[in-house]
Design an enzyme around this catalytic site. Structure first.
Site, PDB file in Angstrom:
ATOM      1  N   CYS A   1       5.032  -3.601  10.260  1.00 19.41           N
ATOM      2  CA  CYS A   1       4.008  -3.207   9.295  1.00 19.41           C
ATOM      3  C   CYS A   1       3.047  -2.180   9.876  1.00 19.41           C
ATOM      4  O   CYS A   1       2.500  -1.369   9.145  1.00 19.41           O
ATOM      5  CB  CYS A   1       3.256  -4.423   8.772  1.00 19.41           C
TER       6      CYS A   1
ATOM      7  N   GLU B   1      -1.604  -9.957   4.430  1.00 22.24           N
ATOM      8  CA  GLU B   1      -1.383  -8.958   5.483  1.00 22.24           C
ATOM      9  C   GLU B   1      -0.144  -8.186   5.041  1.00 22.24           C
ATOM     10  O   GLU B   1       0.956  -8.732   5.045  1.00 22.24           O
ATOM     11  CB  GLU B   1      -1.194  -9.661   6.830  1.00 22.24           C
TER      12      GLU B   1
ATOM     13  N   GLU C   1       6.190   3.076   2.524  1.00 22.45           N
ATOM     14  CA  GLU C   1       6.587   2.346   3.728  1.00 22.45           C
ATOM     15  C   GLU C   1       8.116   2.251   3.732  1.00 22.45           C
ATOM     16  O   GLU C   1       8.705   1.573   2.889  1.00 22.45           O
ATOM     17  CB  GLU C   1       5.968   0.950   3.721  1.00 22.45           C
TER      18      GLU C   1
ATOM     19  N   LYS D   1       6.839 -21.350   4.675  1.00 21.25           N
ATOM     20  CA  LYS D   1       8.073 -20.859   4.040  1.00 21.25           C
ATOM     21  C   LYS D   1       8.498 -19.609   4.798  1.00 21.25           C
ATOM     22  O   LYS D   1       7.923 -18.530   4.628  1.00 21.25           O
ATOM     23  CB  LYS D   1       7.792 -20.525   2.571  1.00 21.25           C
TER      24      LYS D   1
END
Ligand code: NDP
Length: 490
Positions: free
Chosen positions: A293, A258, A392, A182
């Site tokens: 990331c 992750e 973040e 996906k």
């Protein structure tokens, strides 16, 4: 279709070897973040389409058309797959640049070569890994063998669309699994095309299915499906948490996460040439417009070099032009979508309100393009209690935090809920290893920003994820079960 600049994109789901509309007939619009204009409409798969894809994947897995082939035979097909990606790399790079707002130069020179390398490396590795024999006495033979898990769901993000898909697809298929992928609704086109190329390379029908759709629809359906054996996910920590709920509330499927990061660039007293440090710190913070990331979004710098380094960083921004991702000179493209632009600008406003100083940047730029561009932004005078040091941001925003001694630097670097990556800059060999050991992060770069290469595992400590690693031979652990066969000898 051969040319991504034509209007004939592949926009349907790829299930059981064929392109299909969503069963509901629904589509969503894929938008170019550099202009805010639509690119095309994409099939919006949901629970019914995921179910169809999982059934196809299960059939393929059970009849052994891929799972029971020899590793060498899978290798041959995956090498052909890599060749086809290479032959179509200009088109695939263009798809990611168009939908993701990623600089075309990065797509061409980093994402596509790494994608091809990834597929080749796992193809080449799979017929060279051996299983184990237990250290028994003469009365028994203990075999420890690896088997594919079965049906693997992969939910991937928009920041490295084709590369993140390849990090999952290559080791999962090499190990003999069947898959349902996906992609992010923001960047589906390259994953759909990958499935078509895999099929052309000889990956049998049903083995690699791609179902575009929303996270709440197709993503959740995959996470909750009772016949999916494993989900591998890259994305936000919040959605990662959801996948643990989905697994707990369905069939206890295995989950690998992750997730995000707030990685430090830690510059110790006595660093290498500050020109090189500045170049690497900027690369860490700005590559992929900070939508990364493992972005080095916190600069933790010894006070002895703090001022000079910040000056060099500000000057170095001349090497980071913001602009149209299709222009080969561009190094910083737009933010992925309007809500993300708003989020990044919100953090910049909060940083100012919390008392940090904007050294440079801090504003939206190129607004007349209709795109979502942010000027690369350096904050100084940041403390770890500020939200720009904790959260973040996922944009081109660097927070500078000075420190006075090594222990304080390590404490500041570790004072985060994340633990994906870190870079250390020093000319002192002892300090390099001492500090590498002390940092709670999965990947440490010494005197450069680096995630290693395909041979080294990638993944995080703390809330940056768990349940296995991408990359390296370690990725095979994600996609295999271990079975003990104990033979009693008489
Ligand atoms: P998400 O975690 O929301 O998206 C990642 C993938 O998960 C996409 O395919 C998404 O689908 C899907 N998804 C979203 N919600 C659900 C759900 N409820 N159930 C199942 N699947 C879901 O990341 P975003 O793209 O929204 O980015 C938000 C933040 O996440 C970023 O600002 C950044 O901080 C972080 N992030 C981290 C990444 C990393 O590499 N670790 C990559 C991307 C983002 P959909 O297409 O609908 O969004």
């Amino acid at each position: 279709m051969t040319n991504a600049t034509s209007t004939s994109f592949r926009t349907q789901a790829f299930i059981d070897g064929a392109f299909r509309d969503a069963q509901s007939g629904e589509t969503f619009v894929s938008e170019n973040p550099a202009s805010g204009r639509p690119i095309t409409s994409v099939a919006c798969g949901d629970t019914a389409d995921i179910d169809l894809a999982v059934k196809a994947a299960r059939r393929a897995f059970e009849d052994g058309r891929w799972s029971r082939r020899s590793p060498t035979s899978r290798k041959t097909i995956l090498l052909r797959f890599a060749d086809l990606i290479e032959a179509n790399s200009e088109e695939l790079a263009t798809l990611d640049a168009l939908e993701g707002g990623k600089p075309i130069t990065d797509c061409r020179d980093i994402d596509l070569p790494d994608t091809i390398k990834t597929v080749r490396w796992y193809a080449e590795a799979i017929d060279k890994v051996f299983d184990a024999v237990a250290p028994t006495g003469p009365d028994a033979l203990g075999l420890i063998i690896r088997e594919p898990i079965g049906v693997v769901g992969a939910v991937v993000p928009w920041n490295f669309p084709i590369l993140m898909a390849a990090w999952k697809i290559a080791p999962a298929l090499a190990s003999g699994n069947s898959m349902v992928v996906k992609p992010s609704r923001l960047t589906s086109l390259s994953a759909i095309r990958l499935a078509e190329l895999a099929s052309a390379a000889g990956v049998p029908d049903g083995v690699l299915n791609v179902v575009p759709g929303t996270g709440a629809g197709a993503g959740q359906a995959l996470g909750r499906h009772m016949d999916v054996d494993k989900v591998t996910f890259t994305g936000s920590t919040e959605v990662g948490r959801e996948f643990l709920h989905y697994a707990a509330e369905s069939n206890l499927k295995e989950v690998t996460l992750e997730l995000g990061g707030k990685s430090p660039s830690l510059v110790l007293a006595g660093p290498p040439d500050l020109a090189i440090v500045a170049e690497q710190v900027l690369f860490a913070a700005l590559v992929n417009q900070g939508e990364n990331c493992s972005s080095g979004s916190r600069l933790i710098v010894h006070r002895s070099v703090h001022e000079e380094l910040v000056e060099r960083l500000a000057a170095g921004l001349a090497e980071w032009p913001v602009g149209d991702p299709m222009d080969p000179a561009t190094r910083i493209g737009p933010m992925i979508e309007r809500p993300h632009l708003d989020k990044v600008m919100g953090y910049i406003a909060r940083g100012r309100a919390e008392g940090a100083r904007v050294v440079t940047g801090g504003e939206q730029v190129l607004e007349s393009s209709g795109g979502y561009f942010v000027a690369p932004t350096i904050f100084d005078g940041v403390t770890n209690s500020m939200s720009i040091a904790r959260d973040e941001i996922f944009g081109p925003v660097l927070s500078t935090i000075p420190f006075d001694d090594e222990a304080e630097g390590i404490r500041l670097a570790n004072e985060t809920s994340y633990g994906l990556a870190a870079s250390i800059y020093t000319t002192d060999l002892d300090a390099a290893f001492r500090v590498s050991r002390a940092l709670r992060a999965g990947v440490i770069g010494v005197n450069a920003y680096s995630e290693g290469d395909i041979t080294t595992p990638f993944g995080g400590y703390k809330q940056s994820g768990f349940g296995g690693r991408d990359k390296g031979l370690e990725a095979f652990d994600q996609y295999t079960e271990k079975k003990t066969i104990w033979v009693t000898l008489r």
